[in-house]
Design a protein around this motif. Structure first.
Motif, PDB file in Angstrom:
ATOM      1  N   PHE B  41      29.748  17.924  28.603  1.00  0.00           N
ATOM      2  CA  PHE B  41      30.295  18.923  29.529  1.00  0.00           C
ATOM      3  C   PHE B  41      29.617  20.279  29.335  1.00  0.00           C
ATOM      4  O   PHE B  41      29.062  20.846  30.253  1.00  0.00           O
ATOM      5  N   CYS B  42      29.672  20.762  28.106  1.00  0.00           N
ATOM      6  CA  CYS B  42      29.149  22.125  27.903  1.00  0.00           C
ATOM      7  C   CYS B  42      27.633  22.155  27.858  1.00  0.00           C
ATOM      8  O   CYS B  42      27.020  23.177  28.129  1.00  0.00           O
ATOM      9  N   TYR B  43      27.016  21.043  27.520  1.00  0.00           N
ATOM     10  CA  TYR B  43      25.568  21.019  27.343  1.00  0.00           C
ATOM     11  C   TYR B  43      24.862  21.222  28.667  1.00  0.00           C
ATOM     12  O   TYR B  43      25.103  20.489  29.630  1.00  0.00           O
ATOM     13  N   ALA B  53      30.403  23.190  22.212  1.00  0.00           N
ATOM     14  CA  ALA B  53      31.785  23.637  22.370  1.00  0.00           C
ATOM     15  C   ALA B  53      32.743  22.521  22.762  1.00  0.00           C
ATOM     16  O   ALA B  53      33.827  22.421  22.213  1.00  0.00           O
ATOM     17  N   CYS B  54      32.346  21.686  23.723  1.00  0.00           N
ATOM     18  CA  CYS B  54      33.359  20.794  24.295  1.00  0.00           C
ATOM     19  C   CYS B  54      33.618  19.567  23.434  1.00  0.00           C
ATOM     20  O   CYS B  54      34.670  18.981  23.491  1.00  0.00           O
ATOM     21  N   ARG B  55      32.664  19.158  22.656  1.00  0.00           N
ATOM     22  CA  ARG B  55      32.756  18.008  21.748  1.00  0.00           C
ATOM     23  C   ARG B  55      32.798  16.677  22.492  1.00  0.00           C
ATOM     24  O   ARG B  55      33.325  15.691  21.982  1.00  0.00           O
ATOM     25  N   MET B  56      32.262  16.665  23.705  1.00  0.00           N
ATOM     26  CA  MET B  56      32.258  15.416  24.466  1.00  0.00           C
ATOM     27  C   MET B  56      31.163  14.490  23.980  1.00  0.00           C
ATOM     28  O   MET B  56      31.226  13.283  24.168  1.00  0.00           O
ATOM     29  N   CYS B  57      30.144  15.052  23.363  1.00  0.00           N
ATOM     30  CA  CYS B  57      28.939  14.288  23.061  1.00  0.00           C
ATOM     31  C   CYS B  57      28.950  13.694  21.658  1.00  0.00           C
ATOM     32  O   CYS B  57      27.909  13.323  21.141  1.00  0.00           O
ATOM     33  N   LEU B  58      30.123  13.655  21.021  1.00  0.00           N
ATOM     34  CA  LEU B  58      30.169  13.222  19.621  1.00  0.00           C
ATOM     35  C   LEU B  58      29.604  11.812  19.447  1.00  0.00           C
ATOM     36  O   LEU B  58      29.965  10.886  20.171  1.00  0.00           O
TER      37      LEU B  58
END
Ligand SMILES: Cc1cc2nc3c(=O)[nH]c(=O)nc-3n(C[C@H](O)[C@H](O)[C@H](O)COP(=O)(O)O)c2cc1C
Ligand code: SF4
Ligand code: FES
Lengths: 155, 710, 440
Positions: B41-43, B53-58
């Motif tokens: 999301f933030c990327y 920031a969003c930590r969606m890409c963990l």
């Protein structure tokens, strides 16, 4: 325009990068205006060479910067764990009673703003109350009337 | 520029798939190369360094700690072993957790959300999210939606705080207008005191927002994603020629989106390009030809009648014809008109939008080269952002990258730089040739000339391509042909019309044409034409008809009119293009112009002539008046853009402000030869001392030399 | 108290005065360090095995070696001192700055020499007006002493009230005039810190420990304490003890000694319930877990840490759900709002805890609380959110029956007899920004 402009130029010189003067400039503007009103933020922004929005973004992040009006005196009672364990809540309530306001409010005459605050870093000397940004240590509910009287006398 | 050395490759494994990518490639891109999605999301690499920031890409990454890592913040390394949600339960759990946290306070109002159907949050929730909600508490609520400008609405409850919009404002546009305020779960996106987000590039935040938090007021509730069609074309409102998609529904343009051409626009648009499409529906849009009857009146006439009248006007003038071009005609349209007039009638005289020199082609570079330059000299003092807005974004990015950008000519600095680029942003004349010659003499890698109009280059080339003799100035002018709205609005052209015996105007709008024309033929917009434009790099780009115009387009009727004079012109843009291309563009076939046009090879010989482009510095301050970005016929017909028109301000350098004790926001009186205007002072770090700038409409009768006083 | 290195001498002399400090040998270590090469100073620090006193416990000497040499990176180097001390339970840096400012400054100057920096920024939390004034007075006294300052500029920069600005990258953002939100690492500050230049960030106590290390020699210092936790540490003891305060101890002293020895035992002779060993962000110790050394390895065995050395003692009247609420509210209030799990998760944690305390929670919500903690943990950008989750989860873990009782009895078994009952936290007063109006 006020002397803020000139003072901020001096603050900028203290740092290799002028952006670092933002927080000191906001603190200075707050000292002068009491709180960071839109006008104060605009003035700050012009002096720094940035936008009022950026100043507000920064200011609103920090608990010691006020975007809304506050009283001439500030009473901040630490209610974090160490202070709470020895009765901070009772101290806060004593202030509420003495001032006739709820925590978070300012007396109608604009003298005192009362608010709880997070750990002030004086846990061993609890309860800590920061009165106009100077710590009172070992505050007990019984001390509250005296502190309030002091503030009223000082005015 | 030196030759690029082949990038070093690193090998890594993503979900068991081995890939090789150049060192420095981000993990998100590396995964893409392996055909694997790492959700984000933030990327958004265009917004500067990743923020995580969003930590969606963990993802689980070895070597590394035994906990999920934000893949967007990491670069591919040799021997790295990456597991996404596809192959790692920990990663799947982490991504599911992130989505659960995001949705905890999200209103889930997808049925009434404009983003619905084209929403990354919807898509990622579908793929990675929790199937149910465990949130039984009141959600965070905000007032919504609120307009953050007449163009943009903000729904704070939908915001997932990815900080894309604020990073755009801070790090790309550098306008400092859209910010995050408060802290923690009370954080929200805001402008100062709810003042409108007033900056030339504000609309990009709508496209950047991965949810329905920032939406376009001109598109809100207008269409569902499955009802629309996107037409890939280019913006015709300035010489940059940003690549866009025109979203259409039921034959109307509903919105303009970017269509990232990395070398030209990087996927950014200015608000004029994004919103001024509303001029298509302007109240005073002409649909039928108008013929002057009696002294003041006009009468709508049929096209047949109009062409008869046009033919008569042309014949009566007997070759004593002057043509004023706008610079917004397509190459094909301009060529057709030129061929008709020059070859058919021997009428060679034209008021061309601007002369753009071929000599520039020897220093041709893509705009993206600006961010690789060591130094850039911007000459001419006219504000770049008002002429060619995206160039300003490239300049800002170059500065952030460490490129030295000077706003005056320091010959030694240009000579000493390995990779210097010159940009001319000033009055026309021979400036194109001059800046090319300067670049040649000082050994600069590139030179750009910023024309004032969108297709100045293409129109001039097309006009020249139809030549078979030199122009002579007819006196008196028998017929003035005014081609297009910019020409119609141009005071020089208006003055010429006073002297011309007859005037034929091609215009989209009643307001521009009526009153002084003998015959008005309805014009079309860049969104209604097929054809080509040549942008300021010299790139030939393809315009596609997004919607059908209310009247036949120019090429169609010019072809018909030409027939009456025995001149053969095809009504089909591809055919006309191939004809011009053979003469002017090295014979590129129309088919090759393509969706993402390539930059033609460097050609031409540098001009030897060089006049100094630096106007001699007068006593006092030199006034630069400029035509603001938010002006012109299309902007004037887009009410939502009116708040963007320039404030009554005078821009001055910090040094000039200091010596005169002027502070930002002060009221200052600008005066010259007895006239004066009072304006607010704005300081500009990029303006050189000795120059002040005022938008045309605020400059009154000021002369070129002015003085300032508080 | 046998070995006072950091606070040493302050009981006998007024060490806020330059003359007094120098009379006791002050600034001698600086002279000695300046006679050494920067590398030799770093070697002493490495030999001392000193680990940072700010909470993360990173080896100080090693951190300094990460600073690129001037030929590797031409940018200036910066030393940034973390005086933001805002962790509930910690107040040691406060006392160090207020009582031994010159030792602290001396440590900064030695460090500046070691990492070849001419710029020191001391980021002090805005609330610390007392220590700030002491520092400014001390620096004023040094103003003309070029022999001591040696061309190093020291700027004291005041924070403005944000716990997160103690996190080193958030601190740097704040010092750069921005909102104090942490940066992703890498790049680490040693490579790209303040103004994207090589930067060392160290805690106040770390700095104040440097002069005694140079005086003693690193190897000698390393004889104090226990493996992996060398030397002394200033521990802040607060809560329900007879003698709260800061005590400089040798690492490895037992927690029981801190509570019952130095702390003087539980106030009013009541029973001990729990000890927060290293500030609010650490896993809690139960009354039966205090026979443990106050050092890194011993506490790690109990899955906890010395953190910022804030020892908070709770007596047996305290409700652990109430503790959970107050701590969770602290983190909710202090979350910077940048990363999703912390921003949303801490708020959710508080909501669940409040239902538990009110007696409204259903059984599954206790598991939900743990699950939310679990889902925050390990997913955040910086440790703030994670420690919030770990701390609160540890209360449930170690006092599960008490949490269960809140469900079974549909209310709080302690009620207002617990001192943490109904404490008003700042987060409760958080209001939204004023209602938006339509712009013209
Ligand atoms: C949320 C958070 C708050 C912190 N607060 C402080 C603080 O107030 N003071 C401090 O010295 N370190 C604090 N730290 C640790 C710093 O990030 C950093 O590790 C430390 O300043 C390094 O100094 P040291 O190596 O000398 O300990 C905090 C860390 C986190 C994650
Ligand atoms: S864990 Fe919390 S404080 Fe740290 S970055 Fe995330 S939101 Fe900010
Ligand atoms: S996409 Fe990686 S943290 Fe947002």
């Amino acid at each position: 325009m006020s002397e803020l402009y000139g003072e901020v130029q001096k603050l900028k010189e203290r740092y290799p990068d002028w952006h670092s003067a933002t927080l000191p400039a906001l603190q200075l503007a707050q000292e002068k205006h009491g709180h960071l009103s839109p006008e104060a933020l605009r003035e700050c922004a012009d002096a720094l060479g940035t936008t009022p929005a950026v100043c507000k973004a920064v200011a609103s992040f920090y608990d010691l910067l006020h975007l809304a009006p506050v009283g001439r005196h500030m009473v901040e009672v630490c209610t974090n764990v160490s202070c709470a364990l020895v009765g901070a809540q009772q101290v806060l309530e004593a202030f509420e009673g003495e001032l006739g306001i709820s925590a978070g409010e300012t007396t109608p005459d604009g003298t005192v703003t009362l608010r709880p605050i997070e750990c002030l870093g004086g846990c061993g000397w609890a309860t800590i109350v920061s009165v106009d940004h100077h710590y009172r240590t070992h505050v007990k509910p019984d001390d509250v009337a005296g502190i309030v009287q002091e503030l009223r006398d000082g005015d | 520029m030196g030759p690029m050395s082949a990038p070093e490759l690193v090998k890594l494994t993503i979900d068991g798939v081995a890939v090789e990518v150049p060192r420095g490639t981000g993990l998100v891109e590396a995964a893409l190369a392996a055909g694997i999605e790492i959700p984000v999301f933030c990327y958004e690499p265009r917004l500067g360094p990743p923020v995580g920031a969003c930590r969606m890409c963990l993802c689980m990454i070895e070597p590394g700690p035994p906990k999920p890592q934000a893949a967007c913040t990491l670069q591919a390394l040799d021997g790295m072993f990456v597991r996404t949600a596809l192959t790692s339960e920990m990663a799947a759990e982490a991504q599911n957790a992130t989505l659960e946290f995001i949705l905890v306070n999200h209103p889930l109002d997808c049925p009434v959300c404009d983003k619905g159907g084209e929403c990354p949050l919807q898509d990622l929730t579908f793929r990675y999210g929790p199937g149910n909600t465990r949130m039984t508490f009141p959600k965070r609520t905000f007032d919504k939606p609120i307009p953050i400008s007449p163009l943009i609405a903000l729904d704070r409850e939908r915001c997932i705080l990815c900080y894309r919009c604020t990073r755009f404002s801070e790090l790309v546009a550098e306008d400092g207008q859209l910010v995050a305020v408060n802290r923690g779960s009370q954080t929200q996106i805001a402008t100062f005191e709810d003042e409108p987000y007033r900056a030339p590039f504000s609309g990009n935040v709508i496209e950047l927002c991965p949810v329905g938090a920032l939406t376009s007021t001109t598109y809100r509730f207008d269409a569902r994603p499955w009802e629309i069609q996107d037409v890939p074309t280019i913006c015709g409102l300035c010489p940059v020629g940003c690549n866009v998609n025109a979203t259409t529904r039921e034959g109307k343009v509903k919105r303009i989106l970017s269509r990232n051409h990395y070398d030209v626009d990087q996927g950014w648009l200015c608000d004029k390009g994004r919103f001024a499409y509303r001029h298509l529906e302007a109240d005073d849009r002409l649909r039928d030809p108008l013929l002057r009857v009696r002294r003041r009146g006009f009468e709508e006439v049929s096209w047949e009648r109009a062409l008869d009248e046009a033919e008569r006007l042309l014949r009566d003038a007997g070759g004593r014809i002057v043509t004023a071009l706008s610079g917004s005609e397509t190459v094909e349209q301009a060529y057709a008109l030129a061929k008709l007039l020059r070859q058919g009638l021997g009428a060679h005289t034209a008021v061309l939008p601007e002369e753009v020199s071929d000599a520039l082609d020897s220093h041709r570079l893509p705009l993206s080269a600006l961010v690789r330059a060591d130094m850039i000299a911007v000459l001419g003092d006219a504000p770049v952002v008002e002429r060619a807005p995206i160039v300003e974004l490239w300049l800002k990015q170059a500065k952030r990258n460490g490129t030295r950008v000077l706003y005056e000519l320091d010959e030694d600095a240009v000579r000493d730089a390995d990779n210097a680029i010159l940009i001319w942003s000033g009055p026309g004349g021979h400036a194109g040739a001059t800046v090319a010659a300067l670049a040649h003499r000082l050994g600069a890698a590139g030179a750009f000339y910023l024309p004032e109009t969108a297709n100045a280059r293409g129109v001039c080339d097309a006009w020249a391509a139809a030549a078979d003799a030199e122009p002579t100035n007819p006196d008196p002018v028998g017929l003035l042909i005014v081609s297009g709205d910019e020409a119609a609005a141009n005071p020089v052209v208006r003055a010429l019309a006073e002297q011309a015996e007859r005037v034929l105007v091609i215009s989209m709008f009643h307001g521009l044409a009526a009153g002084w024309a003998d015959l008005v033929l309805p014009g079309t917009s860049y969104l209604e034409r097929d054809g080509t434009y040549v942008n300021l790099e010299g790139r030939v780009q393809r315009l596609r008809r997004a919607v059908i115009p209310p009247a036949p387009d120019e090429l169609a009727w010019i072809a018909r009119l030409a027939e009456r004079f025995g001149v053969t012109i095809s009504p089909y843009p591809p055919t006309v293009f191939e004809e011009v291309s053979g003469i002017a563009f090295g014979g590129i076939p129309f088919g090759e112009v393509g969706e993402r046009a390539a930059l033609p090879r460097t050609t031409g010989t540098p001009a030897a002539v060089e006049t100094t482009p630096e106007p001699t510095r007068p006593e006092g301050l030199r006034l630069v008046r400029y035509r603001p970005l938010f002006s012109g016929p299309a902007v004037e017909r887009t009410p939502e853009l009116s708040f963007q028109r320039p404030h009554a301000e005078v821009e001055l350098s910090e040094q000039d402000a200091r010596t005169r004790d002027i502070r930002p926001g002060d009221e200052v009186t600008v005066s010259s030869n007895g006239t004066s205007v009072t304006l607010r002072a704005r300081l500009n770090r990029d303006l050189r001392p000795g120059v002040v700038r005022i938008a045309d409409q605020h400059a009154g009768d000021l002369q070129p030399t002015v003085e300032l006083a508080t | 108290m046998a070995t006072e290195l950091v606070l040493g001498g302050a009981a006998e002399r007024d060490l806020t005065k330059l003359a007094e400090y120098e009379a006791g040998g002050g600034y001698g270590a600086l002279a000695r360090a300046r006679a050494m090469t920067p590398q030799a100073v770093i070697d002493e620090l490495v030999a001392s095995e000193l680990r940072g006193r700010g909470g993360a416990f990173f080896p100080t000497g090693r951190k300094w070696t990460f600073i690129p040499k001037p030929d590797q990176n031409p940018n200036p180097h910066y030393l940034v001192v973390n005086a933001d001390e805002s962790e509930p339970g910690s107040f040691k840096d406060n006392e160090i700055m207020a009582r031994v400012p010159h030792r602290f400054i001396e440590g900064c100057l030695i460090t500046a020499h070691a990492v070849e920096s001419a710029h020191v920024f001391i980021y002090i939390r805005g609330e610390y007006t007392g220590p700030y004034e002491v520092l400014i007075a001390a620096l004023d006294e040094l103003g003309s002493r070029e022999d001591i300052l040696g061309g190093v500029a020291i700027v004291v920069h005041r924070g403005a009230g944000a716990y997160i600005c103690g996190e080193e990258t958030a601190l740097l953002e704040s010092l750069e005039g921005k909102r104090g939100q942490p940066r992703t690492k890498p790049p680490y500050p040693a490579i790209q810190g303040l103004y994207a230049s090589p930067t060392v960030v160290n805690n106040v106590e770390t700095m104040a420990t440097v002069p005694p290390i140079i005086e003693l020699g690193g190897a000698e210092y390393a004889k104090l304490g226990v493996p992996d936790s060398r030397g002394t540490r200033v521990v802040s003891i607060s809560g329900h003890v007879e003698h709260p305060g800061n005590y400089e101890i040798e690492n490895g002293t037992s927690v029981r000694e801190l509570v019952y020895g130095l702390g003087g035992g539980i106030t009013g002779g009541r029973g001990l319930k729990a000890v927060i060993p290293g500030g609010s962000s650490t896993v809690i110790l139960r009354y039966d877990e205090i026979d443990v050394g106050y050092d890194f390895n011993s506490l790690l065995a109990l899955k906890t840490a010395m953190g910022s050395a804030g020892v908070v003692v709770l007596d047996d009247r305290c409700c652990m759900v109430q503790l959970g609420i107050r701590i969770s509210e602290f983190y909710e209030h202090e979350s910077c709002g940048k990363c999703t799990p912390c921003r949303e998760g801490t708020r959710w944690m508080t909501q669940i805890l409040r239902r538990l305390e009110a007696g409204d929670a259903e059984q599954h919500e206790l598991d939900l609380l743990l699950d939310v903690c679990d889902r925050i943990n390990g997913k955040c950008l910086c440790p703030l959110g994670e420690t919030a989750a770990i701390a609160v989860a540890s209360y449930v873990d170690k006092f599960r029956s008490e949490f269960q009782a809140h469900i079974d009895e549909a209310g709080c078994p302690f009620g207002d007899s617990s001192p943490l009952h109904n404490v008003l936290a700042p987060v409760a007063l958080h209001t939204h920004s004023p209602v938006a109006t339509v712009p013209a």
